[in-house]
Design an enzyme around this catalytic site. Structure first.
Site, PDB file in Angstrom:
ATOM      1  N   ASP A  54      36.097 -14.681  -0.988  1.00  0.00           N
ATOM      2  CA  ASP A  54      35.347 -14.464   0.262  1.00  0.00           C
ATOM      3  C   ASP A  54      33.882 -14.850   0.032  1.00  0.00           C
ATOM      4  O   ASP A  54      32.991 -14.013   0.031  1.00  0.00           O
ATOM      5  CB  ASP A  54      35.502 -12.980   0.655  1.00  0.00           C
ATOM      6  CG  ASP A  54      34.735 -12.614   1.908  1.00  0.00           C
ATOM      7  OD1 ASP A  54      34.500 -13.494   2.744  1.00  0.00           O
ATOM      8  OD2 ASP A  54      34.362 -11.434   2.030  1.00  0.00           O
ATOM      9  N   ASP A  81      34.014 -10.660  12.274  1.00  0.00           N
ATOM     10  CA  ASP A  81      33.163 -10.692  11.079  1.00  0.00           C
ATOM     11  C   ASP A  81      32.627 -12.120  10.959  1.00  0.00           C
ATOM     12  O   ASP A  81      33.335 -13.006  10.491  1.00  0.00           O
ATOM     13  CB  ASP A  81      34.034 -10.326   9.877  1.00  0.00           C
ATOM     14  CG  ASP A  81      33.311 -10.435   8.547  1.00  0.00           C
ATOM     15  OD1 ASP A  81      32.083 -10.613   8.552  1.00  0.00           O
ATOM     16  OD2 ASP A  81      33.993 -10.319   7.507  1.00  0.00           O
TER      17      ASP A  81
HETATM   18  C1  SPV Z   1      35.334  -8.038   5.337  1.00  0.00           C
HETATM   19  O1  SPV Z   1      36.348  -7.338   5.497  1.00  0.00           O
HETATM   20  O2  SPV Z   1      35.349  -9.270   5.354  1.00  0.00           O
HETATM   21  C2  SPV Z   1      34.038  -7.375   5.137  1.00  0.00           C
HETATM   22  C3  SPV Z   1      34.009  -6.031   4.551  1.00  0.00           C
HETATM   23  O3  SPV Z   1      33.035  -7.998   5.404  1.00  0.00           O
HETATM   24  S1  SPV Z   1      33.779  -6.212   2.843  1.00  0.00           S
HETATM   25  O4  SPV Z   1      34.844  -7.071   2.326  1.00  0.00           O
HETATM   26  O5  SPV Z   1      33.828  -4.887   2.266  1.00  0.00           O
HETATM   27  O6  SPV Z   1      32.480  -6.825   2.621  1.00  0.00           O
HETATM   28 MG    MG Z   2      33.344 -10.011   5.537  1.00  0.00          MG
END
Ligand code: SPV
Ligand code: MG
Length: 290
Positions: A54, A81
């Site tokens: 991510d 998001d």
């Molecule tokens: C997501 O779920 O993409 C978020 C939350 O932004 S976190 O992964 O905790 O950053």
């Molecule tokens: Mg996120």
């Protein structure tokens, strides 16, 4: 009622809106059926579904397309998001307008530098843009709305970046000044102390949004008791549940050399037909096919 209005009303009438993560329309539908108020179109989940970190690797159009498909399949609002907004304030305007057209009720934008690193990773690269730059991005997000009820959530990663409570509060205030409707404060502490201290010090001018992945002991009842916390996002439970289920079933099928044992543990094909709305399609066939 618009989807943004549904989120605002949920906060006003029920005090706490709960959103479950999803990475495709099916997981969104299951979350809706389970009784969640909203869907979190998570960048982390979609990245995981693609098998990549991510880290701003997926394009905005990949995330937008999946978010649109989710918004088309459920009635409850989708909270998108949008990571860092995919660039500067000009990118943000373009992106927020597109997500609004896709039917979301809210966008959540974080104050990290693009390309970002994921928040919960130990030793992650957590760099924030300046307060002034992010204020411009929040203003751009607000200006991009056609429907003023679209909820613009400003997310500060000050605690994630280790900058401390004073910086988190100062940034949250600055983002409210720029027009943010809600403040998401993220933390990767294993206990809720850090976010509860933030809530206690917060002036309450806008609702707080929490993502309690790292501190799962914080219950909805405790959030209500703390006050000022009006939205909780369960950030990645759809993809983690899916991985758990697939790992178990795939192992069982390999171990047993067939599917007969595993079949008892998984939903029937008929259940998938139901989720696909095959009965609705059959009814339409009866009506329209000549
Ligand atoms: C997501 O779920 O993409 C978020 C939350 O932004 S976190 O992964 O905790 O950053
Ligand atoms: Mg996120």
């Amino acid at each position: 009622m618009g989807k943004g209005e549904a989120i605002r009303r949920g906060v006003a009438e029920r005090g706490l809106v709960h959103a479950m993560s999803a990475h495709n329309p099916l997981s969104a539908l299951l979350a809706e059926e389970a009784g969640f108020d909203a869907i979190w179109a998570s960048g982390f989940e979609l990245s995981a579904a693609y098998g990549v970190p991510d880290n701003s690797l997926l394009s905005y159009s990949q995330h937008l397309d999946m978010t649109r498909a989710m918004a088309e399949r459920v009635r409850i609002p989708v909270i998108a998001d949008i990571d860092t907004g995919y660039g500067n304030a000009i990118n943000v305007q373009h992106v927020v307008a597109a997500y609004e057209r896709a039917g979301v009720g809210a966008v959540v934008m974080e104050d990290k530098r693009f390309p970002k690193d994921t928040s919960l990773l130990d030793g992650g690269r957590q760099e924030l843009v300046s307060v002034a730059e992010f204020q411009g991005k929040v203003e751009a997000a607000c200006a991009a709305r056609q429907d003023p009820s679209l909820v613009v959530v400003a997310r500060t990663e000050a605690l994630i970046a280790g900058l401390g409570q004073a910086e988190a509060l100062a940034r949250a205030h600055a983002y409210v000044e720029a027009g943010a409707d809600m403040i998401l404060v993220h933390s990767k502490r294993k206990t809720p102390d850090e976010v509860l201290a933030f809530a206690a010090a917060w002036d309450g001018s806008r609702p707080i949004v929490l993502v309690p992945t790292a501190y799962p002991t914080l219950t909805e009842a405790a959030m209500r008791e703390a006050g000022k916390i009006n939205v909780v996002i369960y950030g990645n439970h759809a993809i983690r549940a899916a991985v758990t289920a697939m790992q178990q079933v795939f192992r069982q099928i390999r171990a047993e050399g067939g599917i007969s044992g595993a079949d008892a543990a998984i939903v029937s094909v008929e259940e998938i037909f139901r989720l696909q709305d095959v009965p609705g399609m059959k009814a339409r066939e009866k009506r329209f096919l000549r």
